[in-house]
Design an enzyme around this catalytic site. Sequence first.
Site, PDB file in Angstrom:
ATOM      1  N   MET A  17      38.723  45.297  26.752  1.00  0.00           N
ATOM      2  CA  MET A  17      37.470  45.366  25.863  1.00  0.00           C
ATOM      3  C   MET A  17      36.248  45.734  26.524  1.00  0.00           C
ATOM      4  SD  MET A  17      38.283  41.945  23.610  1.00  0.00           S
ATOM      5  CE  MET A  17      37.742  40.674  24.795  1.00  0.00           C
TER       6      MET A  17
ATOM      7  N   HIS B 125      39.800  46.051  36.167  1.00  0.00           N
ATOM      8  CA  HIS B 125      40.324  47.178  35.243  1.00  0.00           C
ATOM      9  C   HIS B 125      40.664  48.476  35.992  1.00  0.00           C
ATOM     10  CE1 HIS B 125      37.989  44.819  32.576  1.00  0.00           C
ATOM     11  NE2 HIS B 125      38.892  44.775  31.787  1.00  0.00           N
TER      12      HIS B 125
ATOM     13  N   ASP C  56      45.544  37.265  33.101  1.00  0.00           N
ATOM     14  CA  ASP C  56      45.609  36.669  31.709  1.00  0.00           C
ATOM     15  C   ASP C  56      47.179  36.646  31.473  1.00  0.00           C
ATOM     16  OD1 ASP C  56      42.843  36.718  30.596  1.00  0.00           O
ATOM     17  OD2 ASP C  56      43.010  39.070  30.934  1.00  0.00           O
TER      18      ASP C  56
ATOM     19  N   SER D  71      35.094  40.018  33.140  1.00  0.00           N
ATOM     20  CA  SER D  71      33.921  40.522  32.502  1.00  0.00           C
ATOM     21  C   SER D  71      32.906  39.353  32.453  1.00  0.00           C
ATOM     22  CB  SER D  71      34.359  41.289  31.341  1.00  0.00           C
ATOM     23  OG  SER D  71      35.086  42.190  31.578  1.00  0.00           O
TER      24      SER D  71
END
Length: 395
Positions: free
Chosen positions: A44, A51, A168, A204
């Site tokens: 996102m 990432h 996650d 983030s």
Amino acid sequence: MTSSPVSPPPDAARTALEPQLVRTAAALRALPRRSGVRAVVMTMGALHEGHAALVRAARERVGPQGQVVVTVFVNPLQFGAGEDLDRYPRTLDEDVLLAARAGADAVFAPSVDEVYPGGEPQVRVSAGPMGTVLEGASRPGHFDGVLTVVAKLLHLTAPDLAFFGEKDAQQLAVIRRMAADLNFPVEVVGVPTVREADGLARSSRNRYLSGPERRTALALSAALFAARDRLTAEEALRARAASTGHPVQDRSAALAALGEDRAAADAHAVAYAASGPPHGPSVARAAAGAVLEDAAHLDPPLHLDYLALIDPRDFTEVPDDYEGEAILAVAAKVGTTRLIDNIRLVFTAGAAPYPAAAQERHGGPQGKSAPAPVSGTTRKSRKSTPPQGPLGATR
């Protein structure tokens, strides 16, 4: 005498070769597929080192002939009422540079209208029972939104491999289940959590934390590491008990009579560890819960959502006699920022539990009843807990 030109380091060389930025599905379809496989890393945006680790893992897996596509799309379907959709950071220029340094060939950054051309989709993917617990219970409908956009992006990018972070954990589990249940021709690859130097899992949302809030947030990883370390200590004591040539309880009493209190306490700990089956799950819950309970009294405080020890296949709580791989997961809010973290552990009858990321996966029993997740513990409740053994496991 002139010197030979110095070749730039690999990262600098790739920075000069920015990945192709595409905005539409048509432009994405027009990208040459090369001769190798294609990997996708879905994000996102607001990219960080976590990432980058995903992109590097994808690049390593596909090799120089393969292709790595990074998607950047803030998906409105997975944000609930009152969540941070409007303030979620958008940093596309920086994202493209980070993707380039990590090894991406293309960045697909579509608009909301490009992904959902008819407005909010009438047909969505349901996460089923796995999407209604833990994160799903705290954020109703969240995983339906996640799976719907993942399914669309898998169709649009047509990858052979899709990389997702293990931080996650529940998201990774439901995506894997969707891919299997709906026969998506893609391999879903999990990549271990990347942490800051102080242990905080990269996210983030970390940028929202003030200095004091960040110090409180460290309790999430500290709780997970405490559980892991207590499990390792229990197994070490059990190994010592197995190698003892005389009754350890008698030795404890004899040492106490001689005034050797520390040695007697150590012998008692060994005796306790040898007194029955491994106490692994209860030890893990107790050790992590104690850290989180203390953090609830910090300034600013940590507000616990859940602490759960779960079977990774269906995200149900594991019982105290569980053997196999489990995920110890935590979610909490510090200030206005909600954070999640987890660690993978393996419970076995005769060997020390260990983080599972670097090991083979192990199975375990399903369907047994177990204690509910810890939620919102207080000092008052802590005082009323049953007597504990030397490792914090309830007797």
